[in-house]
Design a protein around this motif. Sequence first.
Motif, short mmCIF file in Angstrom:
data_model
loop_
_atom_site.label_atom_id
_atom_site.label_comp_id
_atom_site.label_asym_id
_atom_site.label_seq_id
_atom_site.Cartn_x
_atom_site.Cartn_y
_atom_site.Cartn_z
N LEU A 62 15.56 72.79 21.34
CA LEU A 62 14.45 72.29 22.15
C LEU A 62 14.91 71.47 23.35
CD1 LEU A 62 12.14 71.12 19.20
CD2 LEU A 62 12.17 73.35 20.34
N LEU A 63 16.18 71.17 23.42
CA LEU A 63 16.73 70.29 24.46
C LEU A 63 17.64 71.08 25.39
CD1 LEU A 63 17.60 67.21 22.21
CD2 LEU A 63 15.65 67.45 23.75
N PRO A 64 17.97 70.53 26.56
CA PRO A 64 18.91 71.21 27.45
C PRO A 64 20.25 71.47 26.78
CG PRO A 64 17.78 69.44 28.61
CD PRO A 64 17.40 69.32 27.16
N TYR A 65 20.95 72.46 27.28
CA TYR A 65 22.19 72.95 26.67
C TYR A 65 23.19 71.84 26.38
CZ TYR A 65 26.63 75.51 26.39
OH TYR A 65 27.85 75.99 26.01
N GLU A 66 23.37 70.93 27.33
CA GLU A 66 24.43 69.93 27.20
C GLU A 66 24.16 68.91 26.08
OE1 GLU A 66 21.89 68.83 30.88
OE2 GLU A 66 22.80 70.63 29.98
N TYR A 67 22.95 68.88 25.56
CA TYR A 67 22.64 67.93 24.48
C TYR A 67 23.18 68.39 23.13
CZ TYR A 67 19.72 65.10 27.49
OH TYR A 67 19.28 64.25 28.48
N ARG A 68 23.62 69.64 23.04
CA ARG A 68 24.12 70.13 21.75
C ARG A 68 25.49 69.55 21.42
NH1 ARG A 68 26.92 76.02 21.68
NH2 ARG A 68 28.31 75.78 23.44
N TRP A 69 26.19 68.97 22.38
CA TRP A 69 27.54 68.47 22.15
C TRP A 69 27.54 67.20 21.31
CZ3 TRP A 69 30.57 72.25 23.39
CH2 TRP A 69 30.27 73.07 24.47
N GLY A 70 26.42 66.54 21.19
CA GLY A 70 26.38 65.31 20.40
C GLY A 70 25.13 64.48 20.61
N ALA A 71 24.51 64.60 21.78
CA ALA A 71 23.36 63.75 22.10
C ALA A 71 22.19 64.00 21.16
CB ALA A 71 22.92 63.97 23.55
N ALA A 72 21.99 65.24 20.74
CA ALA A 72 20.86 65.57 19.89
C ALA A 72 21.07 65.19 18.42
CB ALA A 72 20.54 67.06 19.99
N THR A 73 22.31 64.93 18.06
CA THR A 73 22.63 64.75 16.64
C THR A 73 23.25 63.40 16.29
OG1 THR A 73 24.77 65.82 17.06
CG2 THR A 73 22.97 67.23 16.25
N VAL A 74 23.67 62.62 17.26
CA VAL A 74 24.44 61.42 16.94
C VAL A 74 23.65 60.41 16.12
CG1 VAL A 74 23.87 60.22 19.12
CG2 VAL A 74 26.00 59.67 17.90
N ILE A 75 22.35 60.27 16.38
CA ILE A 75 21.56 59.30 15.61
C ILE A 75 21.43 59.73 14.15
CG2 ILE A 75 19.28 58.24 15.36
CD1 ILE A 75 19.07 58.21 18.41
N LEU B 17 31.74 65.42 29.56
CA LEU B 17 30.80 65.28 28.46
C LEU B 17 31.46 65.41 27.10
CD1 LEU B 17 27.84 64.91 27.64
CD2 LEU B 17 27.59 67.38 27.78
N TYR B 18 32.48 66.27 26.99
CA TYR B 18 32.96 66.66 25.68
C TYR B 18 34.45 66.43 25.47
CZ TYR B 18 33.06 69.59 21.44
OH TYR B 18 33.19 70.04 20.16
N MET B 19 35.27 66.70 26.48
CA MET B 19 36.71 66.71 26.28
C MET B 19 37.38 65.36 26.52
SD MET B 19 36.71 69.91 25.60
CE MET B 19 38.43 69.89 25.16
N LEU B 20 36.95 64.63 27.53
CA LEU B 20 37.63 63.41 27.95
C LEU B 20 37.65 62.38 26.82
CD1 LEU B 20 39.01 61.85 30.24
CD2 LEU B 20 36.74 61.08 30.97
N PRO B 21 38.83 61.99 26.33
CA PRO B 21 38.89 61.07 25.19
C PRO B 21 38.16 59.76 25.42
CG PRO B 21 41.02 62.13 25.50
CD PRO B 21 40.17 62.54 26.67
N ALA B 22 38.24 59.22 26.62
CA ALA B 22 37.60 57.93 26.89
C ALA B 22 36.08 57.99 26.70
CB ALA B 22 37.93 57.45 28.30
N VAL B 23 35.48 59.15 27.01
CA VAL B 23 34.03 59.31 26.87
C VAL B 23 33.62 59.36 25.40
CG1 VAL B 23 32.12 60.90 27.33
CG2 VAL B 23 33.78 60.42 29.12
N ARG B 24 34.55 59.75 24.52
CA ARG B 24 34.22 59.84 23.09
C ARG B 24 34.45 58.53 22.36
NH1 ARG B 24 33.21 65.27 22.20
NH2 ARG B 24 31.73 64.32 20.74
N LEU B 25 35.01 57.54 23.05
CA LEU B 25 35.32 56.26 22.41
C LEU B 25 34.08 55.53 21.87
CD1 LEU B 25 37.88 54.65 21.76
CD2 LEU B 25 37.58 53.43 23.93
N PRO B 26 32.92 55.60 22.56
CA PRO B 26 31.74 54.92 21.99
C PRO B 26 31.35 55.41 20.60
CG PRO B 26 31.37 55.38 24.31
CD PRO B 26 32.66 56.07 23.93
N GLU B 27 31.53 56.70 20.31
CA GLU B 27 31.22 57.21 18.98
C GLU B 27 32.13 56.57 17.93
OE1 GLU B 27 30.31 61.84 19.71
OE2 GLU B 27 31.68 60.89 21.14
N PHE B 28 33.39 56.41 18.28
CA PHE B 28 34.34 55.76 17.39
C PHE B 28 33.96 54.30 17.16
CE2 PHE B 28 38.54 53.57 16.88
CZ PHE B 28 38.92 54.17 15.69
N ALA B 29 33.56 53.61 18.23
CA ALA B 29 33.15 52.20 18.11
C ALA B 29 31.90 52.07 17.24
CB ALA B 29 32.91 51.60 19.49
#
Length: 381
Positions: A266-279, A218-230
Amino acid sequence: MSLIARPTAAPEAPESPAGSAPGRQTRLDSLTGLRWFAALLIFCYHFAYDQSVGTPKHLGRLRDVTFAGPSAVSFFFVLSGFVLAWSARPNDTVTGFWRRRFARIYPSHAVTFGVAALMLLWMGQKLNPAIALGNLTLTQAWVPNRSDWWFGFNGVSWSLSCEFLFYFTFPFLVRPIRRLSVRGLWAVVALGNLFVVAYPAFMNDIAHATGWDPKYFLYMLPAVRLPEFAVGIALALLVKSGAWRGPGVAVSVALSVTAVFAVVHLLPYEYRWGAATVIPYTLTIAAAARADARGEESPFRHRVLVYLGEVSFAFYLVHEMVIYSTNYFLKQHHMALSMTVQAGLVMAIALAGAVVLHEYVEKPGVKLLTGKRRKPKPAVG
């Protein structure tokens, strides 16, 4: 970081209707100022979650406030794609681009790695040569299930491992994205955001199937963070073309603040890494850039904030080491300070160290490795 490239000129804005696109020398100082607030959120998060700080009651409150601190990394990853696409040079070579990116971040990384090694020896810890090599080569974030690798030596440098992937892929990503229509650019922004928002729902299944740490996927793997860069790349091209449609700075920042300090709870723990804030982060970056391009008022262009934004990469690199070493020193000498005083002390030391690193390592390093005398565009990630 990332805390990486400082927003500055836009040398190759795409064609657009007259008066709708930014000029060739548009400076995005509002984005530089915003970088400081993102770096400050990360600082407060790391300070709050260090076990030797303050009283449990006050520390718990600070942790509640800074719960979304890791999401600031998502802000920097989107911003990194944005500013690289904004300031991309016409007819640039791939190797020339890579050389400049290396010059922007690696001298500061190498120096802070050395400082981290000395700090660990001072604390009586043994140094692992394999982890040291992973850190120096910025490959540590590719190693699954090894938090000792991810956060070894200067722990925050794991994000530079992601940035190195972004830099490697940027020359190959920006070309096809540039060829997209306005509708295609909107699709990249929308789909990239959708991936970040939806991915946590599937992450646990993927982790269960592989036996790897969910945080790694969810957080560390560089390939998973590539969509944010795109997303950042496509967003920059939309703003430069005058085709971006979104709320202004005040509304976008309000949405980001609400997401950081309220929605994440208000969201599950794992959403704090970026899902709740990216928009809201996407909206804020676009709004701030558009305001600068149009010459509109922005509170983030104050010269103090701009300079703090310029040193934010250096601040990012030194702040966690300062937190750990200062708190270790106070604990070893049985010195008890209030949380407020301790936070102020750590902040002052970290900011002073950041200025030194920025002025005497980062800027000279760019000049030395690129042979250019102009003021460099500092990094953060």
